[in-house]
Motif scaffolding. Structure first.
Motif, PDB file in Angstrom:
ATOM      1  N   ILE A 216     -26.991 -62.046 -21.524  1.00  0.00           N
ATOM      2  CA  ILE A 216     -27.684 -60.766 -21.589  1.00  0.00           C
ATOM      3  C   ILE A 216     -28.329 -60.513 -20.241  1.00  0.00           C
ATOM      4  O   ILE A 216     -29.160 -61.292 -19.787  1.00  0.00           O
ATOM      5  N   ASP A 217     -27.906 -59.429 -19.595  1.00  0.00           N
ATOM      6  CA  ASP A 217     -28.404 -59.140 -18.255  1.00  0.00           C
ATOM      7  C   ASP A 217     -29.589 -58.176 -18.341  1.00  0.00           C
ATOM      8  O   ASP A 217     -29.598 -57.278 -19.159  1.00  0.00           O
ATOM      9  N   GLU A 218     -30.548 -58.378 -17.469  1.00  0.00           N
ATOM     10  CA  GLU A 218     -31.730 -57.512 -17.393  1.00  0.00           C
ATOM     11  C   GLU A 218     -32.389 -57.405 -18.757  1.00  0.00           C
ATOM     12  O   GLU A 218     -32.536 -56.341 -19.339  1.00  0.00           O
ATOM     13  N   GLN A 219     -32.845 -58.513 -19.200  1.00  0.00           N
ATOM     14  CA  GLN A 219     -33.320 -58.745 -20.547  1.00  0.00           C
ATOM     15  C   GLN A 219     -34.323 -57.733 -21.082  1.00  0.00           C
ATOM     16  O   GLN A 219     -34.252 -57.361 -22.235  1.00  0.00           O
TER      17      GLN A 219
ATOM     18  N   GLN B 242     -20.109 -51.745 -13.859  1.00  0.00           N
ATOM     19  CA  GLN B 242     -20.229 -52.472 -12.605  1.00  0.00           C
ATOM     20  C   GLN B 242     -19.864 -53.952 -12.794  1.00  0.00           C
ATOM     21  O   GLN B 242     -19.104 -54.523 -12.012  1.00  0.00           O
ATOM     22  N   HIS B 243     -20.390 -54.548 -13.856  1.00  0.00           N
ATOM     23  CA  HIS B 243     -20.072 -55.954 -14.147  1.00  0.00           C
ATOM     24  C   HIS B 243     -18.581 -56.122 -14.436  1.00  0.00           C
ATOM     25  O   HIS B 243     -17.949 -57.069 -13.981  1.00  0.00           O
ATOM     26  N   TYR B 244     -18.046 -55.187 -15.216  1.00  0.00           N
ATOM     27  CA  TYR B 244     -16.636 -55.267 -15.580  1.00  0.00           C
ATOM     28  C   TYR B 244     -15.779 -55.224 -14.325  1.00  0.00           C
ATOM     29  O   TYR B 244     -14.873 -56.036 -14.132  1.00  0.00           O
TER      30      TYR B 244
ATOM     31  N   LYS C 166     -27.063 -63.479  -9.754  1.00  0.00           N
ATOM     32  CA  LYS C 166     -27.039 -63.902 -11.147  1.00  0.00           C
ATOM     33  C   LYS C 166     -25.691 -63.652 -11.797  1.00  0.00           C
ATOM     34  O   LYS C 166     -25.270 -64.400 -12.684  1.00  0.00           O
ATOM     35  N   THR C 167     -24.996 -62.603 -11.345  1.00  0.00           N
ATOM     36  CA  THR C 167     -23.709 -62.289 -11.960  1.00  0.00           C
ATOM     37  C   THR C 167     -22.742 -63.462 -11.831  1.00  0.00           C
ATOM     38  O   THR C 167     -21.987 -63.764 -12.764  1.00  0.00           O
ATOM     39  N   MET C 168     -22.772 -64.110 -10.687  1.00  0.00           N
ATOM     40  CA  MET C 168     -21.887 -65.259 -10.488  1.00  0.00           C
ATOM     41  C   MET C 168     -22.220 -66.387 -11.467  1.00  0.00           C
ATOM     42  O   MET C 168     -21.329 -67.049 -11.987  1.00  0.00           O
TER      43      MET C 168
END
Ligand code: ADP
Ligand code: MG
Length: 700
Positions: free
Chosen positions: A398-401, A334-336, A304-306
């Motif tokens: 928004i990740d992991e809603q 981690q995302h950064y 999903k990050t991609m």
């Protein structure tokens, strides 16, 4: 009386009801009108042409009908325990009949030595069959011929039964109802092209209550289930059309250099089919001029990050800034880190903004967001503080809603006069049928495919008595250079208890893995944030080989070298939570393992859950099973939705009908979003009649 008003007539106007019974029906069963009663469907039918030999009655019989001579009628017991008993005997045996209420009626009306036809629910008491409060009537040979093979059974309540309104009486009321209404009260609401193989509406309502054959009943049921799902899908589709019409959104009209250069030069892998499809859906959505409000469901590890990054690049191509929000500092970091790495050779400025960002850096970021020298900002809740202003925020991911509330999301809206597009990413799969009904009015994407080459996690269930050998196995993995998670449940109601359990567990793990050879981190919810972050970081960097923790490690953490997870008291977790937890391993090249420990005494249902976990790694399959076990009301990550209150349809059993209903509703809305075509007049009239009908009885 006009046709619409007859079904909305108050229930007290029905023959045989009256004000007192009406009150009870309203309170107990929510039946306010004729129409409500019409939709109080029988939950099954029984065959009253069948008479059983008494000695053939088995414990697994539910309702039975028998015939015989009544004997030994008399009262036994004192005061409150006083009851009337009798025996019904045929030439094969006898069954006991019992009455706790209505004793004087029995005394007045039943006669020993006479033949009776008796119907009721059998129970076994001290190994003997009995029927409490039987339906009983004098037996005459012709009586069976007058019975119906499919007599409806209606639900009632204890209170209603006490007032003489049992299921049978409710059936009588329904019969009376059908003598008062006619076909024009139930006008057809499906367009002609959907009626080809379907029973018409009036016929279906009649047959579902009082079927003339099992086949007719089936057809009637199918027609009404389809109608229910179709109307619901149509409503959702219309709401979505309305929302798109009314919500102005930024126009991402082109895909430009940022996206194309990244895609062609820096993408480290081929996208999966699912990733390609989803990015296309997002691109098309954001190019239409309305605000995108999209939910992306992708199983853990589906990439999903991609998707977030690619969507943010499209925003940048159209001159807009983006933000990516994560529920914890670790995840934000981690995302950064991964965005920075991926964008290393791209002229894109990324910033990290969290609660622990130093004042000076924070000032720089706030300024950069205002003058648009920072394109992407990654962070935690810190991003939605009022002091954070953007020059032109175009997209919020928004990740992991499930960790973000609605109110927090609404705050994002205020950051620009036209709200940004919103992409919510969640790794808690919910079944497709549930998504279709609960999120049918949202834009919705699914990634049901994992990147190639992943080794499926091997999952096993072991009893706690085998803990020592599990620990030995973990030891061999650690010797190979791997890392391991140890998870303990944290039960909210008894947090203190489980906290002690966690500490005990920690000591136990320590005794198996003594320092200094082994190093262990621990994280739990009561720990101050910075300590938690530090312990996580030590595990992430490989400084510690074992992480003991509660479910705080559940979300998103990526430590590819961790290849074993042991979950203690796993019977205390729900399926989707176990799946989330397990998703922390299997992220690298090595074979990964998950060991589910449980007490030997775990319930049968819990053991079944663990069996499911051992049999599949597919989050969507697991979600389906979870739905089957728990029903739609309880599934994590779903919102309460009127769309789920079906009278006949079930999103578990009627999947095909649901798919068909959605397909047909979508076709109609695409062709005729205002339902103004003549062939859609019946639907429009129906929807309007439903709107105006709402709860008159309930207001009175
Ligand atoms: P999640 O959907 O759980 O957030 P991530 O975005 O963290 O998953 O991706 C999991 C891992 O898979 C990451 O290491 C990522 O780089 C990798 N990945 C993502 N997409 C692909 C792909 N198409 N091919 C190979 N690896 C991929
Ligand atoms: Mg993720």
């Amino acid at each position: 009386m006009s046709q619409a008003s007859l079904l909305s007539s108050p229930i007290e106007y029905l023959k045989g009801v009256g004000p007192l019974r009406a009150d009870m029906l309203k309170k107990e069963l929510d039946l306010y009108t004729f129409g409500d009663l019409l939709q109080h469907f029988p939950h099954r039918h029984i065959d009253k042409t069948l008479v059983l030999d008494i000695n053939a009655i088995q414990p697994d019989h539910d309702f039975v009908q028998v015939r015989g001579v009544l004997q030994g009628l008399g009262t036994i017991g004192e005061k409150r325990a006083r009851r009337m008993v009798g025996q019904l005997r045929d030439n094969t045996g006898a069954i006991e009949l019992a009455w706790f209420q209505g004793i004087s009626w029995v005394q007045k009306n039943l006669v020993e030595g006479q033949q009776y036809l008796v119907f009721g629910r059998v129970s076994f008491f001290n190994g003997r069959a009995q029927i409490v409060h039987p339906e009983i009537e004098p037996y005459i040979p012709q009586i069976i011929a007058q019975k119906s093979a499919l007599e409806p059974v209606y639900s009632s309540t204890e209170k209603l039964k006490a007032r003489g309104l049992n299921g049978k009486q409710i059936g009588k009321l329904t019969q009376a109802l059908f003598t008062q209404i006619s076909e024009k009260d139930l006008p057809e609401n499906l367009p002609a092209h959907l009626l080809k193989d379907r029973m018409n509406r009036w016929e279906a309502f009649r047959q579902v209550h009082f079927p003339s054959s099992p086949e007719k009943y089936k057809q009637a049921l199918q027609r009404l289930i389809f109608e229910e799902l179709f109307i619901a899908q149509l409503r959702l589709a219309l709401i979505k059309i309305e929302r798109h019409k009314n919500s102005k959104g930024h126009l991402f009209s082109k895909v430009g250099d940022y996206f194309n250069n990244f895609y062609n030069l820096h993408l480290p892998f081929e996208l999966t089919g699912a990733q390609k499809r989803v990015i296309k859906e997002i691109r098309q959505d954001a190019a239409k001029g309305y605000q995108m409000n999209r939910l992306l469901q992708g199983d853990v590890g589906s990439g999903k990050t991609m998707i977030a990054l690619l969507a943010m690049l499209i925003a940048a191509d159209n001159g807009f800034q983006s933000c990516l929000m994560a529920p914890t500092e670790i995840l934000a970091q981690q995302h950064y880190a991964s965005l920075n790495e991926l964008l290393l050779e791209m002229p894109i400025e990324v910033a990290l903004l969290t609660g622990s960002t130093k004042i000076k850096e924070r000032r720089r970021i706030l300024q950069g967001l205002l003058d648009d020298t920072i394109h992407f900002v990654v962070g935690t809740h810190a991003i939605i503080e009022d002091t954070v202003q953007f020059k032109n925020l175009g997209l919020a991911v928004i990740d992991e809603q499930h960790r973000f509330g609605v109110a927090q999301r609404a705050k994002l809206w205020k950051k620009s006069s036209i709200p940004p597009h919103v992409l919510v990413m969640t790794a808690t799969p919910i079944p497709r049928t549930l998504a279709m009904t609960a999120y049918g009015d949202l834009d919705y994407s699914v990634m049901d495919e994992l990147p190639p080459g992943r080794q499926p996690i091997k999952t096993v269930h072991r009893f706690e008595t085998a803990r020592a050998s599990v620990m030995d196995f973990v030891k061999t993995e650690i010797e190979k250079g791997r890392q391991a998670y140890y998870v303990y449940p944290l039960i909210e109601e008894s947090e203190k208890m489980s906290f002690e359990n966690l500490m005990e567990g920690y000591e136990q793990v320590k005794s198996f893995f003594p320092e200094p050879k082994y190093k262990i981190s621990m994280v739990h919810g009561r720990m101050p944030n910075d300590l938690k972050e530090m312990n996580m970081q030590r595990f992430k960097s490989g400084e510690t080989q074992i992480l003991v923790g509660t479910t705080v490690i559940e979300v998103g953490v990526n430590v590819p070298n961790a290849s074993v997870m042991v979950i203690e008291s796993s019977e205390k977790f729900g399926l989707s939570q176990l799946h989330q937890l397990r998703g922390r391993v299997g992220r690298g090249m090595e074979q990964s393992y998950c060991v589910l420990l449980s007490s030997v005494k775990a319930s049968r249902e819990a053991k079944d859950r663990l069996k499911i976990m051992c049999s599949t790694n597919d989050g969507f399959v697991i979600a389906e099973k979870d739905l089957e076990i728990r029903g739609p009301g309880d599934i994590d990550g779903t919102r309460q939705s009127g769309a789920l209150n079906f009278k006949l349809a079930s999103i578990i059993n009627d999947r095909e009908a649901l798919e068909e209903a959605k397909k047909q509703a979508t076709l109609i809305c695409e062709k005729d979003p205002t339902l103004n075509l003549p062939e859609h007049a019946v639907i429009k009239a129906y929807l309007q009649s439903q709107k105006s009908k709402i709860g008159w009885g309930k207001i009175a």
